[in-house]
Design a protein around this motif. Structure first.
Motif, mmCIF file in Angstrom:
data_model
loop_
_atom_site.group_PDB
_atom_site.id
_atom_site.type_symbol
_atom_site.label_atom_id
_atom_site.label_comp_id
_atom_site.label_asym_id
_atom_site.label_seq_id
_atom_site.Cartn_x
_atom_site.Cartn_y
_atom_site.Cartn_z
ATOM 1 N N GLU A 2 27.012 -27.631 -2.511
ATOM 2 C CA GLU A 2 26.980 -26.699 -3.099
ATOM 3 C C GLU A 2 27.006 -27.280 -4.731
ATOM 4 N N THR A 3 26.340 -26.537 -5.680
ATOM 5 C CA THR A 3 26.209 -26.824 -7.107
ATOM 6 C C THR A 3 26.693 -25.859 -7.784
ATOM 7 N N GLY A 4 26.765 -25.804 -9.150
ATOM 8 C CA GLY A 4 27.318 -24.868 -10.060
ATOM 9 C C GLY A 4 25.957 -23.932 -9.969
ATOM 10 N N HIS A 5 24.805 -24.621 -10.156
ATOM 11 C CA HIS A 5 23.522 -24.175 -10.316
ATOM 12 C C HIS A 5 23.258 -22.950 -9.205
ATOM 13 N N HIS A 6 23.623 -23.570 -7.949
ATOM 14 C CA HIS A 6 23.190 -22.963 -6.872
ATOM 15 C C HIS A 6 24.384 -21.660 -6.688
ATOM 16 N N LEU A 7 25.523 -21.869 -7.107
ATOM 17 C CA LEU A 7 26.436 -20.842 -7.025
ATOM 18 C C LEU A 7 26.163 -19.581 -7.982
ATOM 19 N N LEU A 8 25.692 -20.229 -9.177
ATOM 20 C CA LEU A 8 25.397 -18.965 -10.337
ATOM 21 C C LEU A 8 24.080 -18.414 -10.314
ATOM 22 N N ALA A 9 22.936 -19.336 -9.652
ATOM 23 C CA ALA A 9 21.910 -18.776 -9.949
ATOM 24 C C ALA A 9 20.874 -18.819 -8.539
ATOM 25 N N GLU A 10 21.143 -19.445 -7.663
ATOM 26 C CA GLU A 10 20.331 -19.448 -6.483
ATOM 27 C C GLU A 10 20.751 -18.891 -5.262
ATOM 28 N N CYS A 11 22.154 -18.609 -5.005
ATOM 29 C CA CYS A 11 22.851 -18.165 -3.869
ATOM 30 C C CYS A 11 22.297 -16.516 -3.755
ATOM 31 N N ARG A 12 21.982 -16.241 -2.333
ATOM 32 C CA ARG A 12 21.526 -14.974 -2.042
ATOM 33 C C ARG A 12 22.498 -14.001 -2.512
ATOM 34 N N TYR A 13 23.758 -14.193 -2.284
ATOM 35 C CA TYR A 13 24.795 -13.119 -2.611
ATOM 36 C C TYR A 13 24.649 -13.047 -3.969
ATOM 37 N N THR A 14 24.633 -13.880 -4.962
ATOM 38 C CA THR A 14 24.933 -13.968 -6.242
ATOM 39 C C THR A 14 23.766 -13.316 -7.114
ATOM 40 N N TRP A 71 33.027 -16.864 -8.974
ATOM 41 C CA TRP A 71 34.141 -18.183 -8.608
ATOM 42 C C TRP A 71 35.104 -17.566 -7.884
ATOM 43 N N LYS A 72 35.755 -16.538 -8.253
ATOM 44 C CA LYS A 72 36.997 -16.049 -7.661
ATOM 45 C C LYS A 72 36.470 -15.649 -6.187
ATOM 46 N N GLU A 73 35.361 -14.927 -6.087
ATOM 47 C CA GLU A 73 34.732 -14.643 -4.742
ATOM 48 C C GLU A 73 34.536 -15.975 -3.730
ATOM 49 N N ARG A 74 33.897 -16.856 -4.302
ATOM 50 C CA ARG A 74 33.701 -18.049 -3.609
ATOM 51 C C ARG A 74 34.986 -18.747 -3.039
ATOM 52 N N ASN A 75 36.130 -18.663 -3.978
ATOM 53 C CA ASN A 75 37.404 -19.430 -3.536
ATOM 54 C C ASN A 75 38.043 -18.574 -2.623
ATOM 55 N N ALA A 76 37.857 -17.212 -2.743
ATOM 56 C CA ALA A 76 38.485 -16.389 -1.406
ATOM 57 C C ALA A 76 37.772 -16.708 -0.206
ATOM 58 N N ARG A 77 36.554 -16.840 -0.241
ATOM 59 C CA ARG A 77 35.728 -17.111 0.753
ATOM 60 C C ARG A 77 36.398 -18.474 1.620
ATOM 61 N N ILE A 78 36.259 -19.516 0.693
ATOM 62 C CA ILE A 78 36.577 -20.879 1.167
ATOM 63 C C ILE A 78 37.959 -20.997 1.368
ATOM 64 N N PHE A 79 39.088 -20.620 0.828
ATOM 65 C CA PHE A 79 40.441 -20.628 0.866
ATOM 66 C C PHE A 79 41.258 -19.841 1.747
ATOM 67 N N ASN A 80 40.575 -18.411 1.727
ATOM 68 C CA ASN A 80 41.531 -17.476 2.392
ATOM 69 C C ASN A 80 40.529 -16.651 3.381
ATOM 70 N N ARG A 81 39.468 -17.385 3.566
ATOM 71 C CA ARG A 81 38.279 -16.760 4.539
ATOM 72 C C ARG A 81 38.419 -15.238 4.334
ATOM 73 N N HIS A 82 38.135 -14.883 3.175
ATOM 74 C CA HIS A 82 37.894 -13.230 2.985
ATOM 75 C C HIS A 82 36.712 -12.969 2.156
ATOM 76 N N GLU A 83 36.028 -12.314 2.682
ATOM 77 C CA GLU A 83 34.652 -11.919 1.890
ATOM 78 C C GLU A 83 34.698 -10.512 1.587
ATOM 79 N N THR A 84 33.987 -10.396 0.206
ATOM 80 C CA THR A 84 34.020 -9.084 -0.297
ATOM 81 C C THR A 84 32.429 -8.735 -0.416
ATOM 82 N N SER A 85 32.066 -7.597 -0.113
ATOM 83 C CA SER A 85 30.680 -7.031 -0.296
ATOM 84 C C SER A 85 30.228 -6.865 -1.760
ATOM 85 N N PRO A 86 28.950 -7.243 -1.829
ATOM 86 C CA PRO A 86 28.355 -7.190 -3.189
ATOM 87 C C PRO A 86 28.765 -5.939 -3.912
#
Length: 115
Positions: A2-14, A71-86
């Motif tokens: 995972e890169t910043g570029h992927h998270l901000l510009a390439e990720c399908r969810y984002t 970024w907060k959504e990413r952290n919730a997914r990784i650390f809390n295993r909690h996903e939010t819908s778009p």
């Protein structure tokens, strides 16, 4: 990896978030399909926040707000295993944008007044 570029510009969810933002604010330049190709986060940032149609400060404020919420959504997914819908994340972004307006983000107010 995972890169910043992927998270901000390439990720399908984002990209769905950016597409919904473009619709919400009637800003077609924010649609991922309209973005110029970029190989890193800085190129991407410069590309989407430098357009002749909108205030640079407003777009940068909006972009920072969305980046923060993603970024907060990413952290919730990784650390809390909690996903939010778009859709739910967009509601959070709109609520946060309103809070930023109340806090005095006058440039962002110009962009949001178009909605």
């Amino acid at each position: 990896m995972e890169t910043g570029h992927h998270l901000l510009a390439e990720c399908r969810y984002t990209r769905r978030i950016w597409d919904q933002t473009a619709t919400w604010l009637a800003q077609p330049n924010l649609r991922p399909n309209a973005w110029r190709p970029s190989s890193n986060a800085l190129e991407w940032w410069t590309s989407i926040t430098t357009t002749p149609d909108s205030s640079r400060k407003a777009l940068r404020s909006l972009t920072l707000l969305i980046m923060w919420e993603v970024w907060k959504e990413r952290n919730a997914r990784i650390f809390n295993r909690h996903e939010t819908s778009p859709t739910t994340l967009m509601m959070k972004i709109k609520d946060e944008a309103s809070a930023w307006l109340l806090a005095g983000a006058k440039d962002l107010a110009i962009l949001l007044s178009r909605e």
